[in-house]
Design a protein around this motif. Structure first.
Motif, PDB file in Angstrom:
ATOM      1  N   ASN A 179       0.823  -1.217   0.000  1.00 34.77           N
ATOM      2  CA  ASN A 179       0.000   0.000   0.000  1.00 34.77           C
ATOM      3  C   ASN A 179       0.853   1.261   0.000  1.00 34.77           C
ATOM      4  OD1 ASN A 179      -2.347  -1.515   0.019  1.00 34.77           O
ATOM      5  ND2 ASN A 179      -2.560  -1.447   2.262  1.00 34.77           N
ATOM      6  N   LEU A 180       1.954   1.229   0.735  1.00 31.34           N
ATOM      7  CA  LEU A 180       2.856   2.380   0.782  1.00 31.34           C
ATOM      8  C   LEU A 180       3.458   2.653  -0.600  1.00 31.34           C
ATOM      9  CD1 LEU A 180       4.418   4.575   2.297  1.00 31.34           C
ATOM     10  CD2 LEU A 180       6.082   2.822   2.983  1.00 31.34           C
ATOM     11  N   ASN A 181       3.852   1.610  -1.299  1.00 30.80           N
ATOM     12  CA  ASN A 181       4.413   1.792  -2.642  1.00 30.80           C
ATOM     13  C   ASN A 181       3.366   2.358  -3.605  1.00 30.80           C
ATOM     14  OD1 ASN A 181       6.981   0.883  -1.950  1.00 30.80           O
ATOM     15  ND2 ASN A 181       6.493  -1.249  -2.408  1.00 30.80           N
ATOM     16  N   LYS A 182       2.118   1.908  -3.466  1.00 34.04           N
ATOM     17  CA  LYS A 182       1.040   2.450  -4.292  1.00 34.04           C
ATOM     18  C   LYS A 182       0.798   3.924  -3.961  1.00 34.04           C
ATOM     19  CE  LYS A 182      -1.517  -1.904  -4.941  1.00 34.04           C
ATOM     20  NZ  LYS A 182      -2.764  -2.648  -4.617  1.00 34.04           N
ATOM     21  N   LEU A 183       0.851   4.257  -2.677  1.00 27.57           N
ATOM     22  CA  LEU A 183       0.661   5.640  -2.260  1.00 27.57           C
ATOM     23  C   LEU A 183       1.745   6.538  -2.831  1.00 27.57           C
ATOM     24  CD1 LEU A 183      -0.483   7.052   1.072  1.00 27.57           C
ATOM     25  CD2 LEU A 183       1.802   7.680   0.337  1.00 27.57           C
ATOM     26  N   MET A 184       2.995   6.082  -2.760  1.00 28.49           N
ATOM     27  CA  MET A 184       4.104   6.877  -3.285  1.00 28.49           C
ATOM     28  C   MET A 184       3.953   7.108  -4.785  1.00 28.49           C
ATOM     29  SD  MET A 184       6.081   7.887  -0.900  1.00 28.49           S
ATOM     30  CE  MET A 184       6.601   7.549   0.781  1.00 28.49           C
ATOM     31  N   ALA A 185       3.531   6.078  -5.504  1.00 26.31           N
ATOM     32  CA  ALA A 185       3.331   6.213  -6.946  1.00 26.31           C
ATOM     33  C   ALA A 185       2.223   7.218  -7.241  1.00 26.31           C
ATOM     34  CB  ALA A 185       3.003   4.856  -7.557  1.00 26.31           C
ATOM     35  N   SER A 186       1.157   7.182  -6.441  1.00 27.63           N
ATOM     36  CA  SER A 186       0.041   8.099  -6.629  1.00 27.63           C
ATOM     37  C   SER A 186       0.462   9.540  -6.360  1.00 27.63           C
ATOM     38  CB  SER A 186      -1.126   7.718  -5.717  1.00 27.63           C
ATOM     39  OG  SER A 186      -2.196   8.615  -5.858  1.00 27.63           O
ATOM     40  N   LEU A 187       1.196   9.770  -5.284  1.00 22.76           N
ATOM     41  CA  LEU A 187       1.651  11.118  -4.966  1.00 22.76           C
ATOM     42  C   LEU A 187       2.633  11.632  -6.017  1.00 22.76           C
ATOM     43  CD1 LEU A 187       2.178  10.918  -1.083  1.00 22.76           C
ATOM     44  CD2 LEU A 187       0.337  12.071  -2.318  1.00 22.76           C
ATOM     45  N   SER A 188       3.489  10.759  -6.513  1.00 29.02           N
ATOM     46  CA  SER A 188       4.440  11.169  -7.546  1.00 29.02           C
ATOM     47  C   SER A 188       3.723  11.649  -8.801  1.00 29.02           C
ATOM     48  CB  SER A 188       5.367   9.997  -7.898  1.00 29.02           C
ATOM     49  OG  SER A 188       6.155   9.627  -6.786  1.00 29.02           O
ATOM     50  N   HIS A 189       2.545  11.089  -9.044  1.00 25.80           N
ATOM     51  CA  HIS A 189       1.750  11.484 -10.213  1.00 25.80           C
ATOM     52  C   HIS A 189       0.919  12.739  -9.925  1.00 25.80           C
ATOM     53  CE1 HIS A 189      -0.784  11.173 -13.768  1.00 25.80           C
ATOM     54  NE2 HIS A 189      -1.840  11.212 -12.989  1.00 25.80           N
ATOM     55  N   ARG A 190       0.317  12.804  -8.739  1.00 23.71           N
ATOM     56  CA  ARG A 190      -0.645  13.869  -8.434  1.00 23.71           C
ATOM     57  C   ARG A 190      -0.007  15.210  -8.083  1.00 23.71           C
ATOM     58  NH1 ARG A 190      -5.823  11.613  -5.115  1.00 23.71           N
ATOM     59  NH2 ARG A 190      -6.123   9.619  -6.187  1.00 23.71           N
ATOM     60  N   VAL A 191       1.011  15.171  -7.263  1.00 25.78           N
ATOM     61  CA  VAL A 191       1.531  16.403  -6.672  1.00 25.78           C
ATOM     62  C   VAL A 191       2.049  17.405  -7.707  1.00 25.78           C
ATOM     63  CG1 VAL A 191       3.209  17.380  -5.057  1.00 25.78           C
ATOM     64  CG2 VAL A 191       2.013  15.263  -4.473  1.00 25.78           C
ATOM     65  N   PRO A 192       2.839  16.978  -8.712  1.00 27.91           N
ATOM     66  CA  PRO A 192       3.402  17.974  -9.639  1.00 27.91           C
ATOM     67  C   PRO A 192       2.362  18.780 -10.419  1.00 27.91           C
ATOM     68  CG  PRO A 192       4.609  15.911  -9.784  1.00 27.91           C
ATOM     69  CD  PRO A 192       3.396  15.635  -8.958  1.00 27.91           C
ATOM     70  N   HIS A 193       1.148  18.266 -10.582  1.00 29.33           N
ATOM     71  CA  HIS A 193       0.147  18.976 -11.379  1.00 29.33           C
ATOM     72  C   HIS A 193      -0.307  20.272 -10.710  1.00 29.33           C
ATOM     73  CE1 HIS A 193      -0.269  15.924 -14.449  1.00 29.33           C
ATOM     74  NE2 HIS A 193      -0.359  14.990 -13.523  1.00 29.33           N
ATOM     75  N   SER A 194      -0.481  20.247  -9.390  1.00 29.46           N
ATOM     76  CA  SER A 194      -0.987  21.426  -8.692  1.00 29.46           C
ATOM     77  C   SER A 194      -0.080  21.883  -7.553  1.00 29.46           C
ATOM     78  CB  SER A 194      -2.382  21.145  -8.127  1.00 29.46           C
ATOM     79  OG  SER A 194      -2.322  20.148  -7.122  1.00 29.46           O
TER      80      SER A 194
END
Length: 241
Positions: free
Chosen positions: A46-61
């Motif tokens: 779950n932690l690895n999935k979370l990190m992947a999600s944040l890596s995708h989401r954060v740079p946009h906004s």
């Protein structure tokens, strides 16, 4: 989120301030010491999935928060980039933070790392919308100004101004400047994680301003970086115009 020590408030000298100016070195990190996860287990997945999600989401906004999984292996995390940072630099910073935090805090269920450009934080506790009163790092320049009393008053005036602007702004981020004697200028910044309410953002920033330690009195620069907000002042411009 349970992190090391009874009161993990750290005072860091000019050397770490310069790391942020010069490159991609982390300013500081704190690891959980109370709970660990098993390698290759559900929490790590779950932690690895979370990190992947944040890596995708954060740079946009410049900000993102997400939770992954079900209790008792649910993971909560957020990433925040400084308000003036480009999406490209934000993406790079979050990627560096991800690598750093997993290397520095292996198998810890909670951790936080600060860079000059970004913050990355995760925990097995739901911290969204709550002011993080535990994780703070104080950083003070080692050089003194000539008139500490007047300078301290100007610092507080400027930080109060940018804190007010930040908690009203859509990005919960603001910068500002004050002219001192002659042509010298004082520069300031305030920023909150956007999971906070506006009221909690203002409270977090006010507390950070009040938390500036006496050892920063009369110093040419200083900052308080926390898990929910941060403030900074310098006698040189440190953000993109």
């Amino acid at each position: 989120m349970h992190f090391l020590g009874l009161s993990p408030l750290y005072l860091v000298s000019l050397s770490l301030l310069l790391q942020g100016v010069l490159g991609a070195s982390p300013l500081y990190h704190i690891c959980s010491t109370t709970q660990n996860y098993t390698s290759n287990g559900t929490y790590e997945t779950n932690l690895n999935k979370l990190m992947a999600s944040l890596s995708h989401r954060v740079p946009h906004s410049g900000f993102g928060h997400v939770s992954v999984g079900q209790e008792p292996n649910r993971v909560y995390g957020l990433g925040l980039c400084r308000g003036d940072v480009s999406s490209t630099d934000c993406k790079t910073c979050i990627a560096n933070a991800k690598t750093q935090i997993l290397q520095s805090c292996p198998n810890d269920k909670g951790a936080i790392v600060w860079y000059d450009y970004c913050l990355l934080k995760y925990s097995n506790d739901d911290f969204f919308g709550k002011i993080d009163t535990t994780n703070k790092v104080y950083m003070c320049n080692t050089q003194n100004v000539s008139d500490p009393a007047t300078f301290n008053s100007k610092v507080r005036e400027l930080l109060n101004q940018v804190a007010t602007k930040a908690h009203h702004g859509s990005k919960m981020y603001a910068t500002g400047q004050l002219v001192l004697d002659g042509s010298e200028k004082l520069y300031g910044l305030a920023q909150c994680t956007r999971d906070l309410s506006r009221a909690n953002c203002k409270k977090c920033l006010d507390d950070a301003i009040n938390d500036l330690p006496t050892s920063c009195d009369g110093k040419r620069g200083g900052r308080v970086v926390g898990g929910s907000c941060n403030i900074r002042y310098e006698l040189y411009p440190f953000v993109s115009s």
